[in-house]
Design an enzyme around this catalytic site. Structure first.
Site, short mmCIF file in Angstrom:
data_model
loop_
_atom_site.label_atom_id
_atom_site.label_comp_id
_atom_site.label_asym_id
_atom_site.label_seq_id
_atom_site.Cartn_x
_atom_site.Cartn_y
_atom_site.Cartn_z
N ARG A 177 0.87 -1.17 0.00
CA ARG A 177 0.00 0.00 0.00
C ARG A 177 0.91 1.23 0.00
NH1 ARG A 177 -2.02 -3.55 3.91
NH2 ARG A 177 -4.15 -4.32 3.54
N LYS B 43 -3.15 -1.28 8.55
CA LYS B 43 -4.49 -1.85 8.67
C LYS B 43 -4.48 -3.20 9.39
CE LYS B 43 -6.62 0.44 4.71
NZ LYS B 43 -7.43 0.25 3.48
N HIS C 271 -2.74 2.05 -5.68
CA HIS C 271 -3.28 0.77 -5.19
C HIS C 271 -3.40 -0.26 -6.31
CE1 HIS C 271 -4.70 -0.92 -1.42
NE2 HIS C 271 -5.57 -1.63 -2.11
N ARG D 261 -0.68 -2.82 -5.94
CA ARG D 261 -0.94 -3.89 -4.98
C ARG D 261 -1.84 -4.96 -5.60
NH1 ARG D 261 -1.00 -5.50 0.35
NH2 ARG D 261 -2.97 -6.21 1.24
N HIS E 156 -3.06 -10.12 4.34
CA HIS E 156 -4.49 -10.02 4.62
C HIS E 156 -4.85 -10.81 5.88
CE1 HIS E 156 -5.43 -9.27 0.09
NE2 HIS E 156 -5.26 -8.14 0.74
N TYR F 232 -8.43 -12.40 -6.09
CA TYR F 232 -7.35 -12.62 -7.05
C TYR F 232 -7.42 -14.00 -7.69
CZ TYR F 232 -5.60 -8.51 -4.59
OH TYR F 232 -5.50 -7.27 -4.03
#
Length: 207
Positions: A68, A93, A158, A161, A184, A193
Site C-alpha cells: 500500500r 491496517k 493501489h 498492490r 491479509h 485474485y
C-alpha cells in the site's frame, strides 16, 4: 388569526453548496489492477522523470511486494537485508507482517538507490530535500507516469498492490500463501485474485 405564543419570522434563504459525489471506481475503470506489461510501461515512463531511478524503483518495489502507499513510503533501510536478499515487510491496517525474498533486479536497484541517496536517510524513498516521500507525492507520480505510458485510464498506486495479487495468482500460487504474502487478515480479501485468475480454468475443454 395568529396564535399569541407564535411569532412570525422571515424565512432565511441559504444557498447550499452541493458537494459532487465521486463516481464508483467501476464507472471510471474497467478493472482495478495493472497487468505485468502495464507495470513495465509504468516503470519505463517513471525512468524519464528527473529522479527516474528512484521513481521506477518505487513502482517496482510496490508491485513486487504488494505495498500500500503508506507501507511503501514508510519503508526503511533497516528492513532490507542485502546479504540474504530479504525484505521484512510491515503492514498497515492490522495486516500480518512477513519476510519476502528480493529478486536480483530489485536488489540491484535498491543498492544503487542507497549509494546515490543524498542526503542520507533511514527511509528508502526520500524527496530531494531528504524528507520521507509522501503518499500524495507517490500518487501524483504514478498518475503522471500512467499518462506518459498511455495506459488509457487513470493509474493510481493501489493498482500496483492489486497487480501483485493477480500476477501471483496467475502463476498458480494458492490462496493461503497469497494471503500471507499480502498480509491479509481476512482471506476474503485474497479470494478476489484467485477467482479472476485465468489459470483457474486452464484444464477446461481439454480431453
Amino acid at each position: 388569526m395568529p396564535k399569541a405564543h407564535l411569532k412570525l419570522v422571515t424565512p432565511a434563504i441559504v444557498k447550499r453548496t452541493v458537494i459532487p459525489r465521486r463516481p464508483p471506481n467501476a464507472d471510471l475503470r474497467t478493472r482495478e489492477h495493472l497487468t505485468e506489461a502495464e507495470v513495465e510501461r509504468l516503470m519505463d515512463a517513471a525512468r524519464k522523470n528527473r529522479w527516474g531511478h528512484r521513481d521506477a524503483t518505487m513502482v517496482l518495489v510496490a508491485y513486487r511486494h504488494g505495498f500500500r502507499p503508506a507501507e511503501l513510503v514508510d519503508l526503511r533501510w533497516e528492513q532490507i537485508e542485502f546479504a540474504s536478499g530479504a525484505l521484512h515487510v510491515r503492514r498497515v491496517k492490522r495486516g500480518t507482517p512477513s519476510t519476502h525474498p528480493i529478486l536480483g533486479d530489485e536488489l540491484r536497484a535498491l543498492r544503487r538507490l542507497q549509494r546515490e541517496q543524498q542526503p542520507r536517510s533511514p527511509f528508502v524513498f526520500t524527496s530531494e530535500r531528504g524528507a520521507p516521500f509522501s503518499t500524495a507525492g507517490f500518487a501524483r507520480m504514478v498518475e503522471r507516469a500512467g499518462v506518459e505510458a498511455r495506459l488509457g485510464f487513470k493509474a493510481h498506486p493501489h493498482m500496483l498492490r492489486h497487480a501483485c495479487g493477480y500476477a501471483l495468482a496467475n502463476k498458480g500460487h494458492d490462496t493461503r500463501a497469497l494471503q500471507a504474502y499480502l498480509g491479509h487478515r481476512n482471506i476474503q480479501h485474497t479470494v478476489r485474485y484467485t477467482e479472476l485468475s485465468p489459470t483457474r480454468f486452464k484444464d477446461f475443454w481439454r480431453e
